[in-house]
Enzyme design. Structure first.
Site, short mmCIF file in Angstrom:
data_model
loop_
_atom_site.label_atom_id
_atom_site.label_comp_id
_atom_site.label_asym_id
_atom_site.label_seq_id
_atom_site.Cartn_x
_atom_site.Cartn_y
_atom_site.Cartn_z
N THR A 1 -19.12 -2.26 -14.72
CA THR A 1 -19.12 -0.93 -15.34
C THR A 1 -18.07 -0.08 -14.67
OG1 THR A 1 -20.38 1.09 -15.74
CG2 THR A 1 -21.01 -0.19 -13.79
N GLY A 2 -17.41 0.74 -15.44
CA GLY A 2 -16.39 1.59 -14.85
C GLY A 2 -15.26 1.82 -15.83
N ARG B 1 -10.41 1.79 -29.76
CA ARG B 1 -10.23 1.38 -28.36
C ARG B 1 -11.35 0.40 -27.95
NH1 ARG B 1 -13.62 1.78 -23.52
NH2 ARG B 1 -12.24 1.79 -21.72
N THR C 1 -22.70 2.71 -18.87
CA THR C 1 -22.82 1.39 -19.50
C THR C 1 -23.99 0.64 -18.88
OG1 THR C 1 -20.51 1.25 -20.04
CG2 THR C 1 -21.57 -0.84 -19.53
N GLY D 1 -12.77 0.94 -17.92
CA GLY D 1 -12.56 -0.39 -18.47
C GLY D 1 -11.15 -0.92 -18.41
N GLY E 1 -12.94 -1.55 -24.60
CA GLY E 1 -12.92 -1.58 -23.14
C GLY E 1 -13.17 -2.98 -22.60
N ASP E 2 -13.56 -3.04 -21.34
CA ASP E 2 -13.79 -4.34 -20.69
C ASP E 2 -15.12 -4.97 -21.07
OD1 ASP E 2 -15.01 -2.14 -19.31
OD2 ASP E 2 -15.53 -3.52 -17.71
N1 ASP Z 1 -16.53 -0.09 -18.82
C1 ASP Z 1 -16.85 0.72 -19.96
C2 ASP Z 1 -15.62 0.88 -20.81
O1 ASP Z 1 -14.57 1.08 -20.29
C3 ASP Z 1 -17.36 2.06 -19.60
C4 ASP Z 1 -18.52 2.04 -18.65
O2 ASP Z 1 -18.66 1.13 -17.83
O3 ASP Z 1 -19.33 2.96 -18.68
O4 ASP Z 1 -15.75 0.88 -22.00
#
Ligand code: ASP
Length: 332
Positions: free
Chosen positions: A251-252, A229, A201, A254, A231-232
């Site tokens: 990022t991570g 879905r 991300t 989510g 995410g965050d």
């Molecule tokens: N945080 C993002 C999600 O969960 C994924 C990412 O950070 O790469 O959609």
């Protein structure tokens, strides 16, 4: 003896200089399990160059007296247009084999915010999020409604295939295969992480000349995510947040960042507990780690201090100072 004194003096000088460093922008290109063995020197160079280009584009906006929102947009568009990152072109695939994109922006000056989720046809999701913030009464639009809004705003519309890259397609195939082979107790998301432990991300936080902060995040989400879905990244307070004091992009994994209201938690630690940005960011990531989540966070405060903690082995990240000095890092 003389040598020792000289060494101590230079260490002290470096510390003072570093403390005086005023950053105007920080970006990330995702956290994950990257290490020197898996990242070839050519790929590393390509990532470094793109992150540098993004920082320089954002910096140019700041230097020209534009707002922090303009700077965030300029930087994120560079990363969305690059197939290296999981945002815009190069986004990861859903379980059904399509690309669904999420993005958000928040402007600390007046706490205005905009987000879009689950769009399949908007070339630059960050531009759509900004349009929602600036040209609608809403904060978040999703799916077809978000796409129609982007069309009305005359943003560039592309077929879903535009986002496709072979490497992301192959990741999806690997993850689906793994999913079929593994015990049904393990969640699909955990399996996808095991197979392809890169998030990718992108996000940016900028501080403009009027000392206003903006933060933005853009993503394709997570490989093998289920249809619909979210995410965050497009959720204000989870993946993105900005107020008069600090801007944050995460990022991570989510789901953990949503459950931790990560970006707002970081800001609240500063606001209510008087913590500095480094402590607030580190504590936030540690708390996510305790829940079982992995990833990273970038934050920039109104005095130009940055924090970029992560609990994975790497995070693509970079900073630029008010003097235009760029620094890119990937590994711990
Ligand atoms: N945080 C993002 C999600 O969960 C994924 C990412 O950070 O790469 O959609």
């Amino acid at each position: 003896m003389k040598k020792k004194v000289l060494l101590l003096f230079s260490v002290a000088l470096c510390t003072v200089l570093m403390a005086q460093q005023r950053y105007v922008m920080v970006i990330h290109g995702g956290a994950g399990y990257v290490d020197r063995k898996t990242l070839s020197p050519e790929s590393e160079k390509a990532y470094r160059e793109k992150l540098t280009e993004a920082l320089q584009k954002g910096y140019k906006e700041i230097q020209a007296g534009k707002t922090a929102v303009d700077a965030v947009a300029a930087a994120i568009v560079v990363l969305e247009d690059s197939p290296l990152f999981n945002a815009g072109k190069g986004a990861v695939f859903t379980h059904d084999g399509v690309n669904e994109l999420d993005a958000s922006i928040m402007y600390g000056k007046d706490k205005s915010a905009g987000a879009i989720a689950g769009v399949r046809t908007v070339k630059n999701p960050i531009k759509a999020a900004i349009a929602v913030m600036q040209k609608s009464e809403h904060v978040m639009l999703s799916g077809r409604g978000a796409e129609q809004f982007a069309e009305l705003q005359q943003l560039e519309i592309v077929p879903n295939e535009y986002f496709r890259t072979d490497s992301r397609w192959n990741s999806l195939q690997r993850v689906i295969k793994e999913e079929q082979n593994k015990s049904v107790n393990r969640s699909a998301f955990q399996q996808s992480l095991d197979a392809d432990k890169k998030f990718g991300t992108v996000g940016a936080v900028a501080l403009d000349k009027a000392r206003n902060i903006a933060a933005g995040t853009s993503t394709g989400g997570m490989t093998n995510k289920r249809y619909g879905r979210i995410g965050d990244s497009p959720i204000i307070g989870a993946g993105t947040y900005a107020n008069g004091q600090v801007g944050v992009s995460a990022t991570g994994h989510g789901e953990y960042f949503i459950r931790s209201t990560a970006a707002r938690t970081l800001a609240a630690k500063m606001e209510y507990q008087g913590k500095n940005v480094q402590t607030a960011a580190t504590e936030t990531i540690d708390e996510i780690g305790k829940l079982g989540g992995d990833g990273g966070i970038i934050a920039l405060d109104k005095d130009g201090h940055v924090a970029m903690p992560f609990n994975t082995s790497g995070m693509y990240r970079g900073t630029i100072t008010d003097k235009g000095v760029v620094e890119i890092s990937i590994f711990k």
